[in-house]
Every structure is written in C-alpha cells, then in structure tokens.
Design a protein around this motif. Structure first.
Motif, short mmCIF file in Angstrom:
data_model
loop_
_atom_site.label_atom_id
_atom_site.label_comp_id
_atom_site.label_asym_id
_atom_site.label_seq_id
_atom_site.Cartn_x
_atom_site.Cartn_y
_atom_site.Cartn_z
N HIS A 120 4.04 1.33 11.26
CA HIS A 120 3.03 1.51 10.22
C HIS A 120 2.15 0.28 10.04
N TYR A 151 5.03 2.76 0.95
CA TYR A 151 6.00 3.36 0.02
C TYR A 151 6.44 4.74 0.51
N ALA A 152 5.46 5.53 0.97
CA ALA A 152 5.78 6.88 1.43
C ALA A 152 6.79 6.82 2.58
N ALA A 153 6.62 5.85 3.48
CA ALA A 153 7.55 5.72 4.59
C ALA A 153 8.92 5.27 4.10
N GLN A 154 8.93 4.38 3.09
CA GLN A 154 10.22 3.93 2.53
C GLN A 154 10.94 5.10 1.88
N LEU A 155 10.15 5.98 1.25
CA LEU A 155 10.75 7.10 0.52
C LEU A 155 11.44 8.09 1.44
N ARG A 211 0.85 -1.19 0.00
CA ARG A 211 0.00 0.00 0.00
C ARG A 211 0.89 1.24 0.00
N GLU A 212 0.31 2.34 -0.49
CA GLU A 212 1.17 3.49 -0.79
C GLU A 212 1.71 4.17 0.47
N TYR A 213 1.03 4.03 1.60
CA TYR A 213 1.58 4.68 2.79
C TYR A 213 2.89 4.03 3.22
#
Lengths: 310, 364
Positions: free
Chosen positions: A220, A204-208, A200-202
């Motif tokens: 998360h 990805y956002a944390a990985q970024l 899920r994209e949240y």
C-alpha cells in the motif's frame, strides 16, 4: 491480476499520457535524454564499438604515444581522439571508462535506494524507538561531508585488505562507500512520506481487514511514496558518478590499469601542462555531459511528478 | 423508563474511555519542568446498539465522535471500559483472536479521496478483504464476487478495471461501501460517510446505505455532525460533547423534544428541520480546549441555563420518563423542568438503547 492490457494499448496509453506530453514538449529534456541514452549505449556496447582494447597491452605501441586528435596536426586516423603517454586510444579508454563510472553509479544508487526505502518505511510506519534509532544513525551520517565519509570508508577497507587485493576490490569499495553515504537521503524522504501516508484512511482500511504491517508497507504505502524516490535516484545517479570521479581523481578509486572517467582525468591531468591536453579534456567533457544530462532529467522528473507545478 | 430488552444488543459500549497522552518527551519534561498533558477524548461512554438498528453519534468537531469509531473497530485501544460485540468483550481479546471479529465489524470512512489507495485498481481494493479473510478460493470466484459487490452498490462490474481517480466523490464512497460489505459484516461503523459529498449525492449514498441495511440486516454506528442526515438515518441518537454523552435516546424523541441545552443548541443551528415552536435559548461561544476542560459540567461556559452547581459538579446521565437519558442539572435537577407533555408516548419504542449510567466520577 486478470485482464492484462496488451502491450500495444500500454504503449499508446503511455504516448498519450501527461508525462509523455510534458517530456515531448521540453526540448532540453529530450536533448538531455538523447545524450544520456547515447552515452549509455556507447558504454554498454564498448567491447564491440571501441576501435581498440585499452586493456590489451600487446596492441599498445609506444610509437603511438601522445598522438593528438585526428584533426590536429600530426593526428593519426586510427586514433580519433588521440592517445595517451602509453599509446592507448583515448576514445576507447573513455568508452570503457564510462562503463565503470555508470556501473558504479547505477549499482550504488540501486543499493542505497533499497536500504533507504526499507529503513524509511519502517521508521515512518512504526515510529517510536525504531524511528529514533534509525534517524540518529542518519543524523550522524548527515553531519559528515559525503566525500569525507567515502574517503574514510575506502581508507578503512583498503587498510583491512591486503595490498594485492586493492585493485580488484576497488569497484566494490567505491560502491560501498557511495552507498553508505547516500542511503540517508532516501530514508529521510521515504520516512516523511510514510508518516503522511500511514494515517490516511486507506491504510486504516487495510489494517481493519487484518493485513500485516509489512504487507501494508510494501503493497500500500510503497507505491505511494515512490515518486520522490525516483527523482532523488535520478539526481543521485549524477552525484554518485561525480563522487566516484572525485575518489578516483584523489587516487582512492579505480586503478589506472582499469580506469574510470575520474581515473582518466587524474592521469591526464599530469600531462596537461606539457601540451597533451586531449588526454584530460575528452574524459572531462564526457563526464560533464553525462552528469549534466542526468541532472537535467532528474530536474524534469521532479517537476513532472510534482502535482503542485502542474 | 425504557422497556426491558428482549434481545441482547449486538454492540454495547460500557464505560468506554480513551485518553491520549500529549506529554512532551521525557527529556523536555525533566529539563523544562513541563508536566504531563493528557486529553480525555472519550469519557465513560455507555451505548447499546440493538441488532439491525442505526445508532447515531452527533456532536461538533473534536467532541470525540471519530475516536469512538476508531475504538469500536479496534484502530485505537481503549484506555478503560469494554466494547461487547455479540457477547464478547473485544477490549480483552488477544490480537490473534481479533481476526474473526474483523470480518464482522467493518468501517466506512469519511474522506472518499483518502480511503481508496490511488495506486490500486478498484477490483483490487474491493478484493483486499476477500483475499485477506480467504473468502474466495479462486480468481474467477473473486472476480465474480467483486462484480456482484460493485453492482450491489450501483456501479458496473466493469468499473473494477478503473483507478479511484476516475470516479466522483459519490462513486468513490460507493466503492468504499462495497469494500466494507465484501466480508459480509454484521456491524458497520460509518464515520461521517457523507460529509465530504455534495448534498445531492449525499442522499443517494444514504439511500444506498439504508437499502443495504434492509437487505443485509446490517447494524450501523453512524457518526455525523449533520442533523438532517442523522434524522434520516437513525433509530437512536446520542449527543456527545467533549467526550461525554449528554443526551441519548430514540431518534424521534430526541428530535421531537430535545432536553439538554446542548442538543437544543444543535437543533437551533439547523435551519431546515422543523422542530415545532420552541423558545430559542441563545448559546454562544466555542467548544473549550479538551485538554483543560472547564470544571463541573463541561458545557457550562456556553449554557444559557448554567448555575453555580453546574460550575462545580458534573451532572450524571439520568433516565427521563420519555425514554431518553440526559446529563444536565437544569433539566433533571428540578422536577419536570424539561419533560414535555406527550413525550411519554415514545417510551414504549425505547429498547434500552442507553444503559443506565453509574454515578459520575469527578472531572480531573
């Protein structure tokens, strides 16, 4: 985390919440939780509310043995639910026994939950060889009946320990056996939820922003996979109590000197045909009531937390 | 031809490729004698994005647009090629050295319902980059910064106390934007940021993104399948088909005079963009399976202009006099086949958006 809500507003928020409304309007659930809370309190307060101390041999008197419950003919008002062949008060034995049953249940569920969550998160998030390794172990665990593994584990541990330690280690052996056989369910559930959440994209956002995998897993993903885990935990609490009772009934659990509900049922079972029914019936009823109530709570929680059934 | 670049592009992708391995597990391959299967999601992509401009990638679902986005921000590793950001090749960086660039490259996601953790308060969501990069040193500073960011995207500082489910899709996308700009990035990758929103809300979010671009000097890689949105946002447009760039150039040129038959097909499907009188070349069919792309030009099964050559030989991108590049035998094969009078006027505006492409390698 500045601006904490005051306890007052937390409470009102909870009382207004959807979950509480669903709880309030389900009479079966209210009754089940009342039974659970009653048994929990009785077990917790056993040293203060029990009329006798079943472990204090000096207070036992064989003159009092095999007395029926008060309402039956020959009952003694000192022993509400009668006594066993040693003159022990059945009510007190049940209060202390449910203490052990509940302790075994709660501790083994907590341990299995922690192990299962960690294994499930790691397997689901990293996948590949890590996942394959843990899931093959899980497959092996799942291919044996729970009670068989529990018997095996307690048999091995007993064989490894000297005889005089059996009774004192009984509680730990039980908890260990139940934990070993039930963590798999948590691991599987958490793993499959984690596999959904990780893409899920949240996440990805944390990985970024450079969060480390374990920080992402625990801050998360974990809060988002806890729903089903709580449901399994509730239902497994009932199951753990039953496994404990079964093992104790089979004679590999708690010793008669420090009986759990299962031990009481096993010991009382031997007197059933001699007409001394109260020694086995009352612990059994307590066990049935406890397991049923906890199971009903688990079912309710499962439905309440399932958005598809709303 | 495009004029020489006076400034270096902020981002340039050179020969960027990504191949996904879809092979069955080793045991199945050995026992069932199945071969390896690969999917070439992005194939030798060359794109330059000048500082402060918006480059849009358009194409149908499954053409590799989102893969490009994930490659650029580092969520996927590139199979080959390079991603040069401000002079540094990100694909050759060790993971530890990437940290400094994470701060400068951020992303806005497609689905505002999945991109915000439902269990976190908005202030924690926006503060996560601040904490992770150590931008704010105290709780007070962090709260002030979160409040400032929320107001910057048109929300109120008090909204930070709420959870994501208390907001509408458009508001959530604003929160997502606030998070993306919290580390003061120079480059934002926007993966279909408005495709999940109502049309009326779309324009608000797009206007916000343009305002932020002017205010903060942001460079955008904008990914979309909505040509109206692309027309509004872009300085440069690249059209992708099955992982390849088929046409690219200045936005006004592409919209005014699309040359590649696929670009024209896309334009034809948009009813409300006036592109002047054109002969409609009907194209039918669907995108082929990217695992087994057709030989030659991958668009040939749907192309109204396809010839025998298109079925055998894959066309390379060729520069056009209008400042664009096109990969099509029918357009570039015969002289002046696709060029239009008056199109040369746009040539001066091109700042070398699309690098000259090396000769194509054959399709597997």
């Amino acid at each position: 985390m500045a601006l904490e809500a005051s306890p007052q507003s937390r409470l009102t928020a909870f009382l207004k919440s959807d979950l509480f409304y669903r709880f309030r309007t389900s009479y079966v659930t209210v009754a089940a939780s009342a039974v659970t809370v009653f048994i929990l309190l009785a077990a917790l307060l056993a040293p203060w509310i029990a009329p006798h101390d079943p472990f204090d041999v000096s207070t036992l008197s064989l003159w009092d043995s095999e007395l029926p419950p008060v309402w039956a003919e020959g009952g003694d008002p000192r022993f509400l639910l009668g006594t066993d062949n040693q003159g022990r008060d059945v009510l007190s034995a049940i209060l202390y026994g449910s203490r052990i049953s509940l302790a075994v249940g709660f501790v083994s569920v907590a341990l299995a939950m922690v192990i299962g969550i960690v294994v499930g998160l790691v397997s689901g998030y990293f996948g590949g060889a890590v996942d394959a390794f843990f899931m093959r172990i899980a497959d092996v665990m799942l291919s044996f009946p729970t009670i068989l593994v529990a018997l095996l584990v307690s048999g091995i541990v007993r064989g490894a320990l000297p005889r005089e330690m059996h009774d004192s280690a009984a509680l730990i052996v039980l908890v260990f056996a139940i934990t070993v056989t039930t963590w798999v369910q948590y691991a599987r559930t958490v793993r499959s939820s984690t596999m959904v959440e990780r893409s899920r994209e949240y996440v990805y956002a944390a990985q970024l922003v450079g969060r480390k995998p374990f920080a992402i897993l625990f801050s998360h993903i974990l809060p988002n996979v806890m729903g089903p885990v709580l449901v399994i935990a509730t239902i497994n609490l009932a199951m753990a109590i039953l496994i404990e009772a079964t093992l104790s009934f089979l004679g590999v659990g708690m010793p008669p000197t420090n009986p759990s509900l299962g031990t009481l049922i096993r010991v009382g079972n031997e007197y059933l045909f001699s007409g001394v029914w109260w020694v086995v019936i009352f612990p059994s009823l307590t066990l049935v009531a406890l397991v049923l109530a906890v199971n009903l709570l688990g079912d309710w929680l499962r439905d309440a937390l399932n958005p598809k059934l709303r | 031809m495009s004029s020489a670049t006076d400034t270096q592009p902020l981002v340039s992708l050179t020969g960027l490729s990504k191949t996904f391995d879809l092979s069955p597990p080793l045991l199945n391959r050995l026992i069932e004698r199945k071969g390896r299967r690969t999917l070439r999601a992005v194939d030798a992509l060359n794109i330059d994005i000048p500082r402060g401009k918006t480059f849009s990638l358009v194409g149908e679902s499954g053409c590799g647009k989102s893969t490009v986005a994930k490659l650029v921000v580092g969520l996927h590793g590139a199979t080959s090629g390079s991603i040069t950001f401000d002079g540094t090749d990100l694909t050759r960086l060790a993971a530890a050295d990437r940290g400094a660039f994470r701060k400068r490259i951020q992303m806005i996601f497609q689905d505002p319902y999945a991109s915000l953790n439902p269990r976190w308060r908005v202030r924690d969501i926006i503060a996560e980059p601040l904490r992770s990069f150590g931008i704010t040193s105290s709780k007070q500073e962090e709260r002030a910064e979160v409040g400032r960011l929320l107001e910057m995207v048109g929300l109120s500082a008090r909204d930070g106390e709420k959870f994501p489910h208390e907001f509408s899709g458009g508001q959530r996308q604003r929160i997502s934007i606030a998070r993306a700009i919290s580390s003061k990035p120079e480059f934002l990758v926007c993966d279909e940021p408005t495709s999940a929103l109502d049309v009326s809300v779309q324009s608000q979010v797009l206007n916000l993104m343009r305002d932020l671009q002017d205010e903060l000097g942001l460079t955008y890689l904008f990914i979309s399948h909505d040509l109206a949105v692309v027309d509004f946002m872009s300085d440069y447009v690249g059209v992708m088909y099955l992982g390849r760039l088929v046409e690219a150039g200045p936005a006004e040129q592409i919209f005014a005079a699309p040359e590649h038959p696929y670009t024209r097909l896309l334009m034809d499907t948009v009813p409300d963009i006036s592109l002047g009188r054109r002969d409609r070349a009907p194209a039918i069919g669907e995108v082929p399976n990217p695992i087994t792309p057709p030989p030659g030009c991958s668009f040939n099964p749907r192309c109204p202009l396809a010839t025998q050559r298109c079925r055998e030989q894959s066309p390379a991108l060729a520069a056009r006099s209008s400042g664009t590049v096109v990969a099509c035998h029918a357009v570039t094969g015969e002289p002046a086949a696709g060029s239009r009078p008056g199109a040369g006027g746009a040539a001066g505006t091109g700042t070398g958006t699309v690098a000259q492409r090396q000769p194509e390698r054959g399709v597997a």
